[in-house]
Design an enzyme around this catalytic site. Sequence first.
Site, PDB file in Angstrom:
ATOM      1  N   LYS A   1     -37.157 -43.779 -31.871  1.00  0.00           N
ATOM      2  CA  LYS A   1     -37.082 -45.237 -32.176  1.00  0.00           C
ATOM      3  C   LYS A   1     -37.383 -45.602 -33.794  1.00  0.00           C
ATOM      4  O   LYS A   1     -36.854 -46.536 -34.324  1.00  0.00           O
ATOM      5  CB  LYS A   1     -38.323 -45.857 -31.586  1.00  0.00           C
ATOM      6  CG  LYS A   1     -38.151 -45.617 -30.045  1.00  0.00           C
ATOM      7  CD  LYS A   1     -36.806 -45.865 -29.547  1.00  0.00           C
ATOM      8  CE  LYS A   1     -36.434 -44.958 -27.987  1.00  0.00           C
ATOM      9  NZ  LYS A   1     -35.014 -44.794 -27.672  1.00  0.00           N
TER      10      LYS A   1
ATOM     11  N   ASN B   1     -34.453 -50.326 -25.795  1.00  0.00           N
ATOM     12  CA  ASN B   1     -35.985 -50.035 -26.148  1.00  0.00           C
ATOM     13  C   ASN B   1     -36.564 -50.793 -27.365  1.00  0.00           C
ATOM     14  O   ASN B   1     -37.370 -50.412 -27.884  1.00  0.00           O
ATOM     15  CB  ASN B   1     -36.115 -48.375 -26.397  1.00  0.00           C
ATOM     16  CG  ASN B   1     -35.676 -47.590 -25.159  1.00  0.00           C
ATOM     17  OD1 ASN B   1     -34.926 -46.762 -25.841  1.00  0.00           O
ATOM     18  ND2 ASN B   1     -36.111 -47.729 -24.091  1.00  0.00           N
TER      19      ASN B   1
END
Length: 214
Positions: A144, A170
């Site tokens: 991420k 996400n």
Amino acid sequence: TRSTRPQRLLAAVQKNATRGDPRSVVSAIDQFCRQKEWAMNVGDEKGCILDSVVSETNPTTVLELGTYCAYSTVRIASLLPPHSKLITLEFNPDYAKIARQVIAWAGLQDKINLVEGASGDLIPKMKEMFGVNTFDLVFLDHWKDRYLPDTKLLEKCGLLRKGTILLADNVICPGTPDYLEYIRNSPQYESRYFKSHLEYTKVEDGLEKSVFLG
Ligand SMILES: Cc1cc(-c2n[nH]c(CCNC(=O)c3cc(-c4ccc(F)cc4)cc(O)c3O)n2)ccn1
Ligand SMILES: [Mg+2]
């Protein structure tokens, strides 16, 4: 020694899915993750949003960052027109080993190139390795903290064109706050958030779809 979760996921595919039938591979993984063990696939709820974005984009050149067990790789590739190419990058060799077998079970190996390595190292090599000019669609589903630097790297390497779609998983959980801040405030992108849930849970998550304006 005890098997790994990706190995158990692959066994569930080989037991419950039909060779050459990508949809049965997707269902077998979702069933395994709902009934047996959670795993970090995009999942069925966000997967439907992914399917609709892929179908409306009708891409011929796709880049996926983060293969894991190839759940989304198979979902995307099963929707691609003939002679299109999906390049997927995976950092972890154990995940890559399982992903190759899932892709083979789905019968999609001719549409998919899985490359092992770190996105930051591989993105600058896309043109020389695959003769790619620009990508029509990029699916961000890897570390991420790499979404933002790799988006900037894609821009710098000239791999985005006017109209390229970036779809990021996400963005809420685990979350990609620096990416969201950048992409939503940049005049070079038009973004939209698709609210959903973290795969196989009731926790909020979502996909951010962004169009590169050039
Ligand atoms: C080429 C390259 C590839 C990579 C790379 N390859 N494979 C990955 C996997 C990354 N994915 C995730 O970490 C992830 C995590 C969660 C999660 C976990 C635990 C929770 F409690 C809640 C949510 C949910 C998800 O949907 C995720 O996608 N990165 C990295 C670098 N360079
Ligand atoms: Mg994900």
